[in-house]
Design a protein around this motif. Structure first.
Motif, PDB file in Angstrom:
ATOM      1  N   LYS A  65       0.971  -1.892   2.706  1.00 59.53           N
ATOM      2  CA  LYS A  65       2.333  -0.762   3.058  1.00 59.53           C
ATOM      3  C   LYS A  65       2.917  -0.824   1.553  1.00 59.53           C
ATOM      4  O   LYS A  65       3.387   0.685   0.854  1.00 59.53           O
ATOM      5  N   GLU A  66       2.206  -2.426   0.416  1.00 59.92           N
ATOM      6  CA  GLU A  66       2.741  -2.177  -0.989  1.00 59.92           C
ATOM      7  C   GLU A  66       1.716  -0.791  -2.166  1.00 59.92           C
ATOM      8  O   GLU A  66       2.447   0.214  -1.997  1.00 59.92           O
TER       9      GLU A  66
ATOM     10  N   ASN B  22       6.591   2.635  -1.345  1.00 58.71           N
ATOM     11  CA  ASN B  22       6.305   0.711  -1.925  1.00 58.71           C
ATOM     12  C   ASN B  22       6.372   1.440  -3.605  1.00 58.71           C
ATOM     13  O   ASN B  22       6.941   2.261  -4.193  1.00 58.71           O
TER      14      ASN B  22
ATOM     15  N   GLY C   1       2.606   2.684   0.983  1.00 54.55           N
ATOM     16  CA  GLY C   1       3.482   2.822   1.332  1.00 54.55           C
ATOM     17  C   GLY C   1       3.893   3.322   2.489  1.00 54.55           C
ATOM     18  O   GLY C   1       3.006   2.627   3.529  1.00 54.55           O
TER      19      GLY C   1
END
Length: 186
Positions: A16-17, A40, A20
């Protein structure tokens, strides 16, 4: 086109980081493609494909360098392709192209599922030189952007699903390489 993103299995917070929680894709009539990552703080900011150069430029958040690679570079081989009917997405009947592939360098296998409806139309000839992600094959078969894209490896799965499709005039500055940044080849 705006896509939401979903992760399964291990590394979901890391992914996710890196990628995003959503993405916006933009195509122009010259064959350029812009993918912006949202949600992100680090990781990929955007990926810009310039058709006339057949080069992808990737910019990562917090890094002052543009990383680039040739679109013609072939890093994966296809093991199998299947086509079938699929689900309805945004009231559009979709077909699915499923590609089982293997990374040439590392030997890792993975599966891509590309769901499309044929609308809106994309001139596949503009993308015939992109081997990255088998875009040349996908655009030739689909002649449209994906409405859902699922990428599955042994230890994780990423799914992009369309939330909204908008047709609008996009300023050409969206598709300009930032020459103020140093460039480094992948």
């Amino acid at each position: 086109i705006i896509f939401s993103q979903h992760f399964q299995f291990q590394f979901s917070e890391y992914l996710k980081e890196k990628y995003g929680t959503s993405m916006k894709f933009y195509w122009n009539n010259k064959g350029d493609l812009l993918r912006q990552t949202l949600g992100n703080e680090t990781g990929l900011d955007y990926s810009l494909y310039i058709n006339s150069e057949n080069i992808f430029y990737n910019k990562y958040k917090g890094i002052d360098t543009l990383y680039f690679y040739e679109g013609a570079e072939k890093v994966d081989e296809i093991l199998q392709i299947e086509e079938s009917k699929a689900e309805i997405i945004l009231n559009q009947k979709c077909r699915k192209i499923k590609i089982e592939a293997k990374n040439i360098k590392f030997g890792e296998t993975y599966t891509m599922e590309y769901y499309y409806s044929g609308k809106p139309f994309i001139n596949h000839e503009l993308y015939k030189n992109i081997n990255d992600g088998f875009a040349n094959i996908l655009y030739e078969k689909a002649k449209s952007p994906f409405l859902k894209f699922k990428l599955t490896f042994d230890n994780f799965c990423m799914t992009y699903t369309v939330e909204k499709i908008e047709r609008k005039k996009i300023d050409d500055v969206f598709f300009v390489v930032d020459n103020s940044l140093p460039k480094k080849e992948y």
